[in-house]
Design an enzyme around this catalytic site. Structure first.
Site, PDB file in Angstrom:
ATOM      1  CG  ASP A   1      -1.920  46.208  -4.623  1.00 34.23           C
ATOM      2  OD1 ASP A   1      -1.442  46.919  -3.726  1.00 34.23           O
ATOM      3  OD2 ASP A   1      -1.430  46.128  -5.763  1.00 34.23           O
TER       4      ASP A   1
ATOM      5  CE  LYS B   1       1.579  47.493  -5.117  1.00 35.83           C
ATOM      6  NZ  LYS B   1       0.851  47.713  -6.343  1.00 35.83           N
TER       7      LYS B   1
ATOM      8  CB  CYS C   1       0.737  43.826  -7.554  1.00 35.10           C
ATOM      9  SG  CYS C   1       0.218  45.292  -8.506  1.00 35.10           S
TER      10      CYS C   1
END
Length: 181
Positions: free
Chosen positions: A10, A85, A118
């Site tokens: 990310d 995701k 995350c």
């Protein structure tokens, strides 16, 4: 014999200055992540880019926006895998686990954003899938959080999560330390 893969989680535009959800020190973290990424490229080791994608009405990482795009410092090359995701855990409802198994990976090296969300969720899941985990602490970034009216500084959040992960889930190293090995 151990085989490493890199997971870049990310590192997306919304986490940087002028993004919808800026973190503390994302540039520094992304530069360190790019050094780790280059190491994996030079050594022809598996690389998995993770991209969080939210629906178009979400406040950040919204599909179709510039904020959802992977930051230029760690842009995937054409032949590198990108997994999209919708959850903090990069394994949930993605083919990441299959990709790692297909490549005979036994150890994952993790960089990314956000340390407390995350990165944490993915590291714990990887450990549960029996991968040896290394988190590159200075190639991750977090943000200030608040609970019950008390503000917790990003640096404290970041180091609290890294220290928790280092207890059993992962070796936590800095970029320079990892690249010396």
């Amino acid at each position: 014999m151990s085989k490493q893969a890199l997971i870049v989680i990310d590192i997306q535009n919304d986490y940087f200055e002028n993004g919808a959800f800026p973190l503390v020190n994302p540039i520094e973290a992304s530069i360190n992540a790019s050094k780790i990424l280059e190491y994996f490229r030079v050594n022809n080791l598996p690389i998995a880019h993770i991209q969080h994608v939210n629906p178009s009405d979400a406040p950040f990482m919204s599909v179709g926006t510039n904020g959802v795009e992977i930051h230029e410092n760690v842009k995937p090359l054409k032949d590198e895998k990108v997994f999209q995701k919708s959850y903090p855990n990069s394994f949930r409802e993605t083919d990441l686990l299959d990709y790692l198994k297909e490549n005979d990976v036994t150890e994952v090296v993790i960089t990314g954003m956000m340390t407390h969300m995350c990165v944490d969720a993915t590291t714990r899941a990887a450990f549960d899938f029996e991968f040896k985990c290394t988190v590159i602490g200075d190639a991750c970034a977090s943000r200030d959080l608040e609970i019950n009216g008390k503000k917790v500084k990003a640096e404290d959040v970041h180091y609290a999560f890294l220290s928790a992960l280092s207890f059993i889930y992962a070796d936590v190293k800095c970029t320079e330390e990892f690249l010396k090995n």
